[in-house]
Write a protein that holds these residues in place. Structure first.
Motif, PDB file in Angstrom:
ATOM      1  N   CYS A  15      35.266 -14.352  33.602  1.00 19.57           N
ATOM      2  CA  CYS A  15      34.214 -14.343  32.586  1.00 19.57           C
ATOM      3  C   CYS A  15      32.832 -13.997  33.131  1.00 19.57           C
ATOM      4  O   CYS A  15      31.850 -13.993  32.373  1.00 19.57           O
ATOM      5  CB  CYS A  15      34.126 -15.656  31.813  1.00 19.57           C
ATOM      6  SG  CYS A  15      35.603 -16.011  30.840  1.00 19.57           S
ATOM      7  N   GLY A  16      32.773 -13.686  34.421  1.00 26.09           N
ATOM      8  CA  GLY A  16      31.505 -13.279  34.996  1.00 26.09           C
ATOM      9  C   GLY A  16      31.183 -11.826  34.700  1.00 26.09           C
ATOM     10  O   GLY A  16      31.930 -11.137  33.990  1.00 26.09           O
ATOM     11  N   SER A  17      30.056 -11.360  35.277  1.00 23.94           N
ATOM     12  CA  SER A  17      29.588  -9.994  35.042  1.00 23.94           C
ATOM     13  C   SER A  17      29.229  -9.322  36.361  1.00 23.94           C
ATOM     14  O   SER A  17      28.848  -9.981  37.334  1.00 23.94           O
ATOM     15  CB  SER A  17      28.345 -10.010  34.144  1.00 23.94           C
ATOM     16  OG  SER A  17      28.615 -10.551  32.870  1.00 23.94           O
ATOM     17  N   LEU A  18      29.360  -8.007  36.349  1.00 19.27           N
ATOM     18  CA  LEU A  18      28.905  -7.170  37.450  1.00 19.27           C
ATOM     19  C   LEU A  18      28.341  -5.888  36.854  1.00 19.27           C
ATOM     20  O   LEU A  18      28.770  -5.461  35.780  1.00 19.27           O
ATOM     21  CB  LEU A  18      30.038  -6.826  38.414  1.00 19.27           C
ATOM     22  CG  LEU A  18      30.514  -7.906  39.380  1.00 19.27           C
ATOM     23  CD1 LEU A  18      31.765  -7.424  40.115  1.00 19.27           C
ATOM     24  CD2 LEU A  18      29.429  -8.259  40.376  1.00 19.27           C
ATOM     25  N   ARG A  19      27.415  -5.275  37.590  1.00 16.74           N
ATOM     26  CA  ARG A  19      26.866  -3.990  37.173  1.00 16.74           C
ATOM     27  C   ARG A  19      27.038  -2.997  38.313  1.00 16.74           C
ATOM     28  O   ARG A  19      26.473  -3.172  39.390  1.00 16.74           O
ATOM     29  CB  ARG A  19      25.401  -4.116  36.795  1.00 16.74           C
ATOM     30  CG  ARG A  19      24.778  -2.850  36.205  1.00 16.74           C
ATOM     31  CD  ARG A  19      23.374  -3.146  35.726  1.00 16.74           C
ATOM     32  NE  ARG A  19      22.773  -2.039  35.000  1.00 16.74           N
ATOM     33  CZ  ARG A  19      21.777  -1.296  35.452  1.00 16.74           C
ATOM     34  NH1 ARG A  19      21.275  -1.547  36.643  1.00 16.74           N
ATOM     35  NH2 ARG A  19      21.275  -0.316  34.722  1.00 16.74           N
ATOM     36  N   LEU A  20      27.827  -1.976  38.037  1.00 16.95           N
ATOM     37  CA  LEU A  20      28.058  -0.934  39.025  1.00 16.95           C
ATOM     38  C   LEU A  20      27.067   0.204  38.820  1.00 16.95           C
ATOM     39  O   LEU A  20      26.708   0.518  37.689  1.00 16.95           O
ATOM     40  CB  LEU A  20      29.482  -0.393  38.921  1.00 16.95           C
ATOM     41  CG  LEU A  20      30.611  -1.419  39.021  1.00 16.95           C
ATOM     42  CD1 LEU A  20      31.957  -0.686  38.985  1.00 16.95           C
ATOM     43  CD2 LEU A  20      30.495  -2.271  40.255  1.00 16.95           C
ATOM     44  N   SER A  21      26.675   0.801  39.919  1.00 16.79           N
ATOM     45  CA  SER A  21      25.772   1.947  39.873  1.00 16.79           C
ATOM     46  C   SER A  21      26.417   3.136  40.565  1.00 16.79           C
ATOM     47  O   SER A  21      27.196   2.966  41.508  1.00 16.79           O
ATOM     48  CB  SER A  21      24.454   1.623  40.575  1.00 16.79           C
ATOM     49  OG  SER A  21      23.780   0.560  39.950  1.00 16.79           O
ATOM     50  N   CYS A  22      26.067   4.316  40.094  1.00 17.49           N
ATOM     51  CA  CYS A  22      26.574   5.557  40.686  1.00 17.49           C
ATOM     52  C   CYS A  22      25.394   6.520  40.771  1.00 17.49           C
ATOM     53  O   CYS A  22      24.855   6.933  39.737  1.00 17.49           O
ATOM     54  CB  CYS A  22      27.678   6.136  39.809  1.00 17.49           C
ATOM     55  SG  CYS A  22      28.264   7.767  40.316  1.00 17.49           S
ATOM     56  N   VAL A  23      25.002   6.846  41.976  1.00 19.02           N
ATOM     57  CA  VAL A  23      23.896   7.779  42.180  1.00 19.02           C
ATOM     58  C   VAL A  23      24.478   9.145  42.511  1.00 19.02           C
ATOM     59  O   VAL A  23      25.298   9.284  43.421  1.00 19.02           O
ATOM     60  CB  VAL A  23      22.971   7.306  43.306  1.00 19.02           C
ATOM     61  CG1 VAL A  23      21.856   8.322  43.517  1.00 19.02           C
ATOM     62  CG2 VAL A  23      22.381   5.940  42.966  1.00 19.02           C
ATOM     63  N   VAL A  24      24.042  10.156  41.759  1.00 19.00           N
ATOM     64  CA  VAL A  24      24.551  11.510  41.925  1.00 19.00           C
ATOM     65  C   VAL A  24      23.469  12.365  42.561  1.00 19.00           C
ATOM     66  O   VAL A  24      22.331  12.385  42.089  1.00 19.00           O
ATOM     67  CB  VAL A  24      24.952  12.121  40.570  1.00 19.00           C
ATOM     68  CG1 VAL A  24      25.524  13.524  40.762  1.00 19.00           C
ATOM     69  CG2 VAL A  24      25.945  11.218  39.856  1.00 19.00           C
ATOM     70  N   SER A  25      23.834  13.079  43.590  1.00 20.11           N
ATOM     71  CA  SER A  25      22.879  13.985  44.220  1.00 20.11           C
ATOM     72  C   SER A  25      23.534  15.343  44.406  1.00 20.11           C
ATOM     73  O   SER A  25      24.748  15.451  44.538  1.00 20.11           O
ATOM     74  CB  SER A  25      22.417  13.432  45.564  1.00 20.11           C
ATOM     75  OG  SER A  25      23.501  13.255  46.440  1.00 20.11           O
TER      76      SER A  25
END
Length: 123
Positions: A15-25
């Motif tokens: 029931c927890g949360s995570l935030r994934l990030s994706c940096v595109v170059s």
């Protein structure tokens, strides 16, 4: 050189949360679709969600209502907010880019992938 780098994975309780990030170059992300996938051990990659250049998103039923994808063109980034996580969400998560309008079900059309980030959900 095109490059995708994911971050934000980790361990969380049910029931927890995570935030994934994706940096595109390396290229103009406004002209491409971006998608998130995940892979369980010994299984094929599973498409979860994609976002088109116009901002429209499509979600897999398994994550609809719990995961939210967004993108920030100025920061050349895409994000995956994951809420109400379940142990069965434990997997390696990847972001990928593909041609302008491509659905996550068309996995073979996504031609650039990140290295993946591990997400572990414990009960």
């Amino acid at each position: 050189q095109v490059r995708l780098v994911e971050s934000g994975g980790g361990s969380v309780q049910i029931c927890g949360s995570l935030r994934l990030s994706c940096v595109v170059s390396g290229y103009d992300t406004t002209k491409y679709s971006v998608a998130w996938f995940r892979q369980f051990p010994g299984k094929e990659r599973e498409g979860l969600v994609n976002i088109y250049p116009d901002g429209n998103t499509q979600y897999a039923d398994s994550v609809k209502g719990r995961f939210t994808m967004s993108r920030d063109f100025d920061k050349h980034s895409a994000f995956l907010q994951m809420d109400r996580l379940k142990p069965e969400d434990t997997a390696i998560y990847y972001c990928a880019t593909g041609p302008r309008y491509v659905h996550f079900r068309e996995t073979w059309l996504f031609n650039t992938w990140g290295q993946g980030t591990q997400v572990t959900v414990s009960s």
